[in-house]
Design a protein around this motif. Structure first.
Motif, PDB file in Angstrom:
ATOM      1  N   GLN A   1       0.838  -1.194   0.000  1.00  0.00           N
ATOM      2  CA  GLN A   1       0.000   0.000   0.000  1.00  0.00           C
ATOM      3  C   GLN A   1       0.883   1.258   0.000  1.00  0.00           C
ATOM      4  OE1 GLN A   1      -3.328   0.196  -0.259  1.00  0.00           O
ATOM      5  NE2 GLN A   1      -3.444  -2.038  -0.410  1.00  0.00           N
TER       6      GLN A   1
ATOM      7  N   MET B   1       0.492   2.202  -5.736  1.00  0.00           N
ATOM      8  CA  MET B   1       1.019   1.006  -5.073  1.00  0.00           C
ATOM      9  C   MET B   1       2.540   0.949  -5.211  1.00  0.00           C
ATOM     10  SD  MET B   1      -1.477  -0.812  -3.658  1.00  0.00           S
ATOM     11  CE  MET B   1      -1.024  -2.544  -3.635  1.00  0.00           C
TER      12      MET B   1
ATOM     13  N   ARG C   1     -10.451   6.852  -8.680  1.00  0.00           N
ATOM     14  CA  ARG C   1      -9.916   6.516  -7.358  1.00  0.00           C
ATOM     15  C   ARG C   1      -9.257   5.140  -7.377  1.00  0.00           C
ATOM     16  NH1 ARG C   1     -11.201   9.771  -3.162  1.00  0.00           N
ATOM     17  NH2 ARG C   1     -12.825  11.344  -3.474  1.00  0.00           N
TER      18      ARG C   1
ATOM     19  N   LEU D   1       2.052   9.506  -0.928  1.00  0.00           N
ATOM     20  CA  LEU D   1       0.810  10.211  -1.239  1.00  0.00           C
ATOM     21  C   LEU D   1       0.985  11.719  -1.096  1.00  0.00           C
ATOM     22  CD1 LEU D   1      -1.778   7.880   0.548  1.00  0.00           C
ATOM     23  CD2 LEU D   1      -1.327   8.050  -1.902  1.00  0.00           C
TER      24      LEU D   1
ATOM     25  N   LYS E   1      -5.208   4.567  -6.891  1.00  0.00           N
ATOM     26  CA  LYS E   1      -4.708   3.665  -5.853  1.00  0.00           C
ATOM     27  C   LYS E   1      -3.759   2.637  -6.447  1.00  0.00           C
ATOM     28  CE  LYS E   1      -6.237   0.524  -2.190  1.00  0.00           C
ATOM     29  NZ  LYS E   1      -7.417  -0.105  -1.536  1.00  0.00           N
ATOM     30  N   GLN E   2      -4.116   2.102  -7.615  1.00  0.00           N
ATOM     31  CA  GLN E   2      -3.243   1.130  -8.280  1.00  0.00           C
ATOM     32  C   GLN E   2      -1.927   1.769  -8.710  1.00  0.00           C
ATOM     33  OE1 GLN E   2      -3.911  -2.261  -8.607  1.00  0.00           O
ATOM     34  NE2 GLN E   2      -5.561  -1.685  -7.222  1.00  0.00           N
TER      35      GLN E   2
END
Length: 361
Positions: free
Chosen positions: A12, A222, A214, A18, A218-219
């Protein structure tokens, strides 16, 4: 599962990644939400100000048509009507443009929050690499997905609009029998009917696109196990180096402790696992202090040095364990242990006085 240099992205994204992505303007944002804000805000303003628009249309149309018989085309007339049409255009579009701007801004804030990213506006030489940029635009997976999505959206909206306009065209055949006010009212009602239905369709499309954006973000964020390790090294330092530093610091503190053991008044042991050396100077200390402590091998070294320097050893299993856990080197003992330690020190001092008397005799 996406890969980087042959490694799968199984981890994650960290908060640092982020945060860095956000500084660069990389966020999960749907442009369809912005389109929805534009259409929706335009519809709301048209609906709220429909009477105002109708009056403006009527005034301009009435003024124009009533002067057709006496209208003389010249430069003054052209300037006059150009000014009227310019003011008319501004009067009816200003509220809509303001609403579109406000709602577009709010839609962006609602999606990603309010944060100014100066890095987005910094000039980069890579942006002027036309060959690479053209390749990214024409042949990248992202551009292909966006193109297919736009074509699908255009097809759905076109079909949807076609059926709506077909019905409106049939109704518009009756306009020849209506007055100017009724014609303007029909046009506004038709526009509102068309726009709110398209807005509803855009809402469905925007919701689906937001979920997709979204998921895709997120992918994309990773990380591989190697990337997580590398980031940990950058933020907290290399774990191997940190462990080596801790070992060196422990060695230095241990040597310092061992130098203080000969000055202790007593070493409390349990007797094999813990050893705590205490010292009490009644002239300057409010309570006995811990000058050294250790567990297992270090405890045995403290006891050995204490014996070599004639420092008394006192065996008390519970007290030694409690002192080890409650105090660090240099700390004064807690008040709840005063009585137990005072009894030991009193006994030690008494034994020293007895030995001193015997040596004098």
């Amino acid at each position: 599962m996406a890969e980087v240099d042959g490694q799968e992205k199984t981890e994650q994204p960290t908060s640092k990644k982020l945060s860095d992505a956000r500084k660069k303007g990389q966020v999960a944002k749907s442009m369809e939400i912005n389109s929805l804000a534009v259409f929706g805000s335009g519809l709301i303003m048209i609906y709220l100000t429909r009477s105002y628009f109708g009056n403006k249309f009527f005034e301009l149309a009435n003024d124009t048509f009533s002067r057709l018989n006496t209208l003389k085309i010249n430069s003054d007339m052209v300037q006059e009507y150009f000014l009227k049409w310019a003011l008319f255009f501004f009067a009816i579009t200003a509220p809509i443009l303001l609403a579109v701007f406000v709602f577009s801004f709010l839609s962006n804030v609602a999606q990603v929050g309010f944060k100014f990213s100066p890095e987005v506006f910094q000039p980069k030489l890579s942006k002027f690499n036309f060959v690479k940029n053209a390749k990214d635009i024409l042949f990248s997976t992202r551009s292909l997905v966006e193109t297919l999505k736009s074509l699908a959206k255009l097809a759905v909206i076109s079909i949807f609009t076609y059926y709506i306009l077909t019905d409106l065209v049939e109704k518009s055949m009756e306009l020849v029998q209506l007055t100017i006010e009724e014609t303007v009212s029909f046009m506004l009602d038709a526009a509102i009917s068309l726009i709110w239905k398209i807005v509803l369709l855009f809402g469905v499309i925007a919701g689906a696109d937001m979920i997709f954006q979204r998921f895709k973000f997120k992918q994309d964020m990773m990380m591989t196990k190697e990337e997580v390790k590398e980031e940990l090294k950058q933020t907290e330092g290399d774990p191997v180096v940190k462990q080596r530093i801790r070992k060196e610091m422990f060695k230095i503190s241990s040597k310092r402790m061992m130098k203080d053991v000969p000055t202790a008044d007593v070493v409390v042991t349990n007797p094999t696992h813990f050893a705590v050396a205490l010292k009490y100077d009644m002239t300057k200390d409010a309570a006995p202090k811990v000058v050294a402590k250790g567990m297992d091998e270090l405890a045995q070294r403290i006891k050995k040095i204490a014996k070599e320097n004639n420092v008394p050893l006192h065996e008390d299993i519970q007290l030694a364990r409690t002192l080890y856990k409650a105090c660090d080197v240099g700390d004064e003992i807690p008040a709840k242990l005063f009585k137990a330690v005072a009894q030991i020190l009193a006994y030690i001092y008494q034994m020293k006085r007895i030995k001193k008397r015997k040596s004098i005799v």
